[in-house]
Design a protein around this motif. Sequence first.
Motif, mmCIF file in Angstrom:
data_model
loop_
_atom_site.group_PDB
_atom_site.id
_atom_site.type_symbol
_atom_site.label_atom_id
_atom_site.label_comp_id
_atom_site.label_asym_id
_atom_site.label_seq_id
_atom_site.Cartn_x
_atom_site.Cartn_y
_atom_site.Cartn_z
ATOM 1 N N ALA A 155 44.269 28.853 -4.645
ATOM 2 C CA ALA A 155 42.910 29.215 -4.255
ATOM 3 C C ALA A 155 42.863 30.692 -3.861
ATOM 4 N N GLY A 156 41.814 31.377 -4.299
ATOM 5 C CA GLY A 156 41.638 32.789 -3.957
ATOM 6 C C GLY A 156 42.240 33.745 -4.967
ATOM 7 N N THR A 157 42.925 33.214 -5.978
ATOM 8 C CA THR A 157 43.521 34.074 -7.005
ATOM 9 C C THR A 157 42.440 34.624 -7.933
ATOM 10 N N ARG A 158 42.484 35.950 -8.188
ATOM 11 C CA ARG A 158 41.526 36.536 -9.116
ATOM 12 C C ARG A 158 41.902 36.130 -10.535
ATOM 13 N N VAL A 159 40.903 35.626 -11.276
ATOM 14 C CA VAL A 159 41.196 35.139 -12.627
ATOM 15 C C VAL A 159 40.304 35.766 -13.696
ATOM 16 N N GLY A 160 39.347 36.571 -13.301
ATOM 17 C CA GLY A 160 38.465 37.180 -14.287
ATOM 18 C C GLY A 160 37.231 37.767 -13.653
ATOM 19 N N GLU A 161 36.165 37.927 -14.457
ATOM 20 C CA GLU A 161 34.925 38.528 -13.994
ATOM 21 C C GLU A 161 33.727 37.765 -14.554
ATOM 22 N N ALA A 162 32.636 37.813 -13.794
ATOM 23 C CA ALA A 162 31.337 37.363 -14.299
ATOM 24 C C ALA A 162 30.544 38.610 -14.659
ATOM 25 N N VAL A 163 30.007 38.638 -15.864
ATOM 26 C CA VAL A 163 29.250 39.798 -16.348
ATOM 27 C C VAL A 163 27.782 39.403 -16.439
ATOM 28 N N PHE A 164 26.926 40.220 -15.831
ATOM 29 C CA PHE A 164 25.489 39.930 -15.812
ATOM 30 C C PHE A 164 24.769 40.894 -16.750
ATOM 31 N N ARG A 165 23.877 40.349 -17.573
ATOM 32 C CA ARG A 165 23.147 41.166 -18.537
ATOM 33 C C ARG A 165 21.649 40.882 -18.462
ATOM 34 N N LEU A 166 20.882 41.927 -18.717
ATOM 35 C CA LEU A 166 19.429 41.817 -18.811
ATOM 36 C C LEU A 166 19.020 42.368 -20.170
ATOM 37 N N ASN A 167 18.401 41.518 -20.970
ATOM 38 C CA ASN A 167 18.008 41.907 -22.336
ATOM 39 C C ASN A 167 19.200 42.434 -23.129
ATOM 40 N N GLY A 168 20.365 41.816 -22.901
ATOM 41 C CA GLY A 168 21.560 42.187 -23.639
ATOM 42 C C GLY A 168 22.329 43.358 -23.077
ATOM 43 N N LYS A 169 21.772 44.042 -22.088
ATOM 44 C CA LYS A 169 22.435 45.207 -21.496
ATOM 45 C C LYS A 169 23.110 44.821 -20.184
ATOM 46 N N GLU A 170 24.381 45.200 -20.050
ATOM 47 C CA GLU A 170 25.097 44.886 -18.814
ATOM 48 C C GLU A 170 24.498 45.627 -17.631
ATOM 49 N N VAL A 171 24.255 44.879 -16.547
ATOM 50 C CA VAL A 171 23.718 45.489 -15.331
ATOM 51 C C VAL A 171 24.668 45.344 -14.146
ATOM 52 N N GLY A 172 25.738 44.558 -14.311
ATOM 53 C CA GLY A 172 26.688 44.427 -13.217
ATOM 54 C C GLY A 172 27.740 43.383 -13.516
ATOM 55 N N ARG A 173 28.788 43.375 -12.695
ATOM 56 C CA ARG A 173 29.839 42.365 -12.816
ATOM 57 C C ARG A 173 30.506 42.168 -11.468
ATOM 58 N N VAL A 174 31.037 40.965 -11.245
ATOM 59 C CA VAL A 174 31.770 40.659 -10.015
ATOM 60 C C VAL A 174 33.052 39.938 -10.375
ATOM 61 N N ASP A 175 34.078 40.110 -9.537
ATOM 62 C CA ASP A 175 35.332 39.386 -9.728
ATOM 63 C C ASP A 175 35.117 37.900 -9.462
ATOM 64 N N LEU A 176 35.881 37.086 -10.193
ATOM 65 C CA LEU A 176 35.865 35.641 -9.995
ATOM 66 C C LEU A 176 37.215 35.189 -9.446
ATOM 67 N N LEU A 177 37.164 34.319 -8.448
ATOM 68 C CA LEU A 177 38.372 33.797 -7.800
ATOM 69 C C LEU A 177 38.431 32.288 -7.973
ATOM 70 N N CYS A 178 39.657 31.742 -7.986
ATOM 71 C CA CYS A 178 39.807 30.289 -7.981
ATOM 72 C C CYS A 178 39.237 29.743 -6.677
ATOM 73 N N GLY A 179 38.333 28.792 -6.811
ATOM 74 C CA GLY A 179 37.719 28.230 -5.610
ATOM 75 C C GLY A 179 38.536 27.122 -4.981
ATOM 76 N N ALA A 180 39.621 26.741 -5.630
ATOM 77 C CA ALA A 180 40.496 25.688 -5.092
ATOM 78 C C ALA A 180 41.860 25.821 -5.750
ATOM 79 N N GLY A 181 42.851 25.273 -5.092
ATOM 80 C CA GLY A 181 44.178 25.230 -5.690
ATOM 81 C C GLY A 181 44.272 24.075 -6.681
ATOM 82 N N VAL A 182 45.046 24.255 -7.738
ATOM 83 C CA VAL A 182 45.236 23.192 -8.723
ATOM 84 C C VAL A 182 46.741 23.015 -8.949
#
Length: 365
Positions: A321-348
């Motif tokens: 849990a808490g390990t960075r595994v990638g990013e979420a990319v947000f787009r408006l009309n196909g153009k990127e407007v931002g991104r945030v890191d994604l973390l594991c929300g639980a251990g597996v």
Amino acid sequence: MLKPLRICACLLAAVLLSGMFPCQAAAVSTSATSAILMDVDSGRVLYEQNADAKMLIASTTKILTALVAIEEGDLSATVKVSREAAYTEGSSMYLKEGETVTLETLLYGLLLCSGNDAAVAVAEGVSGSVDKFVDQMNEKAKALGMNHSSFANPNGLDDEKHYSTARDMAILACAAVENETLVRIASTLQITIGGRTMTNHNKLLSYIDGCIGLKTGYTMAAGRTLVSCVERNGQRLVAVTLQDGNDWADHQALYEYGFAAYPISRAAVLGQPLETAEVLGGAEDTVPLVAAESFAWPLAEGEKLTTEVELDQPLTAPLSAGTRVGEAVFRLNGKEVGRVDLLCGAGVAPRLEPALHQLHLALPE
């Protein structure tokens, strides 16, 4: 001439259409030669009018003066008022030559009274001379991305080498409202400090709910200039009008338009699940992906953000849990407007059956 029956039919059609299409925020305009409305956190421009014209900016200059002074100086440090400062022309906090004043008191005189004398005293107190302080102002402006601005003094008195644009001043305002000390001073209606009682010239503090400053300005050549910020429901907007004889009303209109037409949309909330991802070889087939930070964007009616998950690599157990595994990319009309890191929300943990199988293979028969 339309017959009564036809008139009634037209009226009925208008009523039905108004129900089908919800009312949108009315368009806005100003009396300013140059103006802009910007969302602070995203930097999205919600309205602009001649926003890149190089203009005289008068005492709105003092936002940059205050920002540099707060970042480079010590609020408790004392400044001995020079003759040059005491006899500076224009608006004043009425400093006297030879008196000693704290930098904090001078900043209140700068932002509340719009003291040109305070601006010179601040510059001399922080940098030793006005010229050196102006160099720091220009360096700060460049660092902020104010690429069409030039500063020749700390107070905004007219000079051919002293100018900015509405867009650049909005960029400055967005940076300034991130400074808690500057906001604390600029949003003060009245204060008694250092033996002086000072009242803020910014009427918007009383006129508009949520207004947190920033600065008024006027010279005969520049006309009325105004930079302000308002916060509502967690959303902050800054408005700039240059050479505007109706600035108080125009800022009110800009904010009513901006908050109604471009409400903030929260696409990610710190620590909250945003998506789920498949896990290979895990005791669980999927894992929630949580946002490492919040993300919001102002959206007009009909606009929608899309979210795309970009994983660094396929997820394979075990996962912590808490390990960075990638990013979420947000787009408006196909153009990127931002991104945030994604973390594991639980251990597996690894799937038990394969793990036992591997153990069995490792044991001698």
